[in-house]
Design a protein around this motif. Structure first.
Motif, PDB file in Angstrom:
ATOM      1  N   SER A  41     -24.654  14.933  66.438  1.00 55.95           N
ATOM      2  CA  SER A  41     -23.972  13.643  66.602  1.00 55.95           C
ATOM      3  C   SER A  41     -23.158  13.669  67.883  1.00 55.95           C
ATOM      4  N   ALA A  42     -22.580  12.535  68.209  1.00 62.06           N
ATOM      5  CA  ALA A  42     -21.703  12.448  69.375  1.00 62.06           C
ATOM      6  C   ALA A  42     -20.397  13.190  69.090  1.00 62.06           C
ATOM      7  N   THR A  47     -18.240   7.866  69.506  1.00 61.80           N
ATOM      8  CA  THR A  47     -18.997   6.625  69.257  1.00 61.80           C
ATOM      9  C   THR A  47     -18.034   5.441  69.113  1.00 61.80           C
ATOM     10  N   GLU A  74     -24.661  10.961  71.908  1.00 59.03           N
ATOM     11  CA  GLU A  74     -25.441  12.080  71.366  1.00 59.03           C
ATOM     12  C   GLU A  74     -26.090  12.888  72.489  1.00 59.03           C
ATOM     13  N   PHE A 136     -29.357   9.960  65.587  1.00 55.36           N
ATOM     14  CA  PHE A 136     -28.920   8.550  65.499  1.00 55.36           C
ATOM     15  C   PHE A 136     -29.709   7.613  66.407  1.00 55.36           C
ATOM     16  N   ARG A 151     -24.512   3.449  61.977  1.00 59.44           N
ATOM     17  CA  ARG A 151     -23.455   4.463  61.974  1.00 59.44           C
ATOM     18  C   ARG A 151     -23.779   5.581  60.989  1.00 59.44           C
ATOM     19  N   GLY A 152     -23.543   6.807  61.419  1.00 55.24           N
ATOM     20  CA  GLY A 152     -23.826   7.958  60.559  1.00 55.24           C
ATOM     21  C   GLY A 152     -25.294   8.355  60.537  1.00 55.24           C
ATOM     22  N   GLY A 153     -26.080   7.784  61.441  1.00 54.55           N
ATOM     23  CA  GLY A 153     -27.534   7.933  61.392  1.00 54.55           C
ATOM     24  C   GLY A 153     -28.084   9.309  61.737  1.00 54.55           C
ATOM     25  N   THR A 154     -27.252  10.200  62.262  1.00 57.33           N
ATOM     26  CA  THR A 154     -27.761  11.535  62.602  1.00 57.33           C
ATOM     27  C   THR A 154     -28.244  12.291  61.362  1.00 57.33           C
TER      28      THR A 154
HETATM   29  N1  ASP Z   1     -22.440   9.136  66.376  1.00 61.56           N
HETATM   30  C1  ASP Z   1     -22.922   8.192  65.405  1.00 61.56           C
HETATM   31  C2  ASP Z   1     -21.767   7.641  64.601  1.00 61.56           C
HETATM   32  O1  ASP Z   1     -20.631   7.990  64.832  1.00 61.56           O
HETATM   33  C3  ASP Z   1     -23.977   8.768  64.529  1.00 61.56           C
HETATM   34  C4  ASP Z   1     -23.521   9.862  63.610  1.00 61.56           C
HETATM   35  O2  ASP Z   1     -22.414  10.369  63.712  1.00 61.56           O
HETATM   36  O3  ASP Z   1     -24.296  10.255  62.754  1.00 61.56           O
HETATM   37  O4  ASP Z   1     -21.984   6.828  63.743  1.00 61.56           O
END
Ligand code: ASP
Ligand code: MG
Length: 422
Positions: A41-42, A47, A74, A136, A151-154
């Motif tokens: 992830s970033a 993000t 990312e 992501f 969001r959270g796609g990693t």
């Molecule tokens: N960097 C993206 C986010 O903050 C993806 C991730 O963290 O999975 O949503």
């Protein structure tokens, strides 16, 4: 020798020191004889910072450009992690989602993965490299544009890679020791689950537990990929998300956990004529505006007026659009008024055991009442009971229900190792 897929979240990659720590962890898996593929992830909250930057430049940035901007986060971590690995005497190759073969549909901001063609990853593995993939993100099959997965796609990137590569396990490294019976940020006595089924994890994720991306759990279930959620800050065994093996007689807990969600709003449509077709008109208008609804409640009508109220919840981010769509309908079909409330929170009790155990709702509602919290709405599924309460009372209600169902850990406090909780 198998393939291990690992995912590291932003809080595990907050700065140079954490990146070096993660690089050591990755090389440990390689030294143990595995081929290692990592989705990153970033860094930290970058993000969110990129989103704020975009907002500062334009109130409504074009979706294509927003995806271009966000995927850069990312890209920064994948290159830095690869550098740190090379410093440890191993070779790593980083790839963007597009280079890694993550193919999506063309919906910017919440694209779905439709295929993974990991040719370059396989070649890099064959050449002995550790592979780092930017999470992501992907590339649209139709438009060839760069997309993001939401969001959270990693998490979803990691599971999709694990499925495409035939990995034995997908390890999701985060800033807590696993999946807990409640968010350890608000319930210190939350207990770590050793195992949770896909079905229960899906409900937990859908009801606001931020530990895993919903799509990731759907994907893992479809391809039967076991997920091991664990901390990148400790070496403790985490939580296994998988179905019990056939013949497994281990007694299942009745309740898996409690999730909460502060991202929704509630709209009440007052004075709806209690006649055929009115609910349909209202929800058609919302569907046409592309609004995803969650709970819906209709009251019985007052005998004197033959008018009823309909309330529903929806993502706060869609609140303004929904109100606009309903306002247009107000005079047309004769609705009395509209009420909007975004100071609400949803609390969900989840457990496969509630199918066969009576009295769960009674105990849940009593615990919430004893905490002095008023319930505004209720909805249920086979393995879930959700209530809407005042946003300010969410923490108290979660803690009360957690204790009532005996979920508190016997000893010690849940550790939150990192992250800003953003
Ligand atoms: N960097 C993206 C986010 O903050 C993806 C991730 O963290 O999975 O949503
Ligand atoms: Mg995340």
């Amino acid at each position: 020798m198998g393939i291990v897929v690992q995912k590291y979240g932003g809080s595990s990659l907050a700065d140079a020191a954490s990146i070096k720590r993660v690089a050591r962890r990755i090389t440990e898996a390689k030294k143990a004889g595995n081929d290692v593929v990592v989705a990153v992830s970033a860094m930290g909250d970058s993000t969110d910072e990129l989103l704020e930057l975009a907002e500062g430049v334009s109130p409504l940035p074009p979706a294509r450009e927003l995806d271009m901007l966000l995927t850069a986060g990312e890209r920064i971590s994948m290159a830095l992690v690869a550098m740190a690995i090379s410093d440890l005497g191993f070779t790593a190759r980083s790839f963007t989602g597009s280079q890694a073969g993550v193919i999506t549909d063309s919906v910017h901001g919440k694209a779905k993965i439709i295929d993974v063609t990991p040719g370059r990853i396989r070649d890099a593995i064959a050449d002995g490299h550790i592979v780092i993939v930017a999470g992501f993100q992907g590339v649209s099959q139709d438009t060839k544009e760069i997309t993001t997965l939401g969001r959270g796609g990693t998490d979803t990137t990691a599971v999709a890679l694990a499925a495409a590569l035939g990995a034995d396990v997908c390890e999701i490294y985060t800033d807590v020791d696993g999946v807990f019976t409640a968010d350890p940020r608000i319930v210190r006595s939350a207990r770590k689950l050793d195992r949770v089924s896909y079905e229960e994890m899906l409900e937990l994720a859908a009801c606001g537990a931020k530990i895993l991306h919903l799509r990731c759990v759907e994907y893992a279930r479809r391809y039967t990929i076991p997920i091991h959620v664990r901390s990148s800050f400790s070496h403790k065994e985490g939580t296994w998300v998988m179905d019990p093996a056939e013949g497994d007689t281990m007694e299942q807990a009745i309740i898996a956990g409690i999730a909460h969600d502060r991202s929704e709003a509630k709209i009440t449509v007052v004075g709806v004529p209690d006649k055929v077709g009115y609910a349909a008109r209202i929800f058609e208008a919302l569907a046409a505006a592309q609004i995803n609804l969650d709970m819906i409640v209709q009251n019985i009508s007052a005998a004197a007026t033959s008018l009823t109220d309909i309330s529903f919840t929806l993502p706060r981010t869609d609140g303004a659009t929904a109100m606009k769509a309903l306002d247009a309908l107000k005079d047309e079909i004769g609705l009395a008024s509209l009420m909007y409330d975004d100071k609400i929170g949803k609390i969900s009790l989840i457990g496969a055991g509630m199918r066969s155990h009576p009295g769960i709702s009674a105990k849940f509602f009593s615990a919430i009442a004893a905490a002095g919290v008023n319930i505004e709405m209720i909805s249920t599924s086979e393995i879930r009971i959700s209530v809407v309460v005042d946003e300010a009372q969410v923490d108290a209600a979660v803690a009360a229900a957690h204790t009532a169902f005996d979920l508190d850990a016997d000893e010690g406090e849940a550790v939150v190792y990192g992250g800003s909780g953003r």
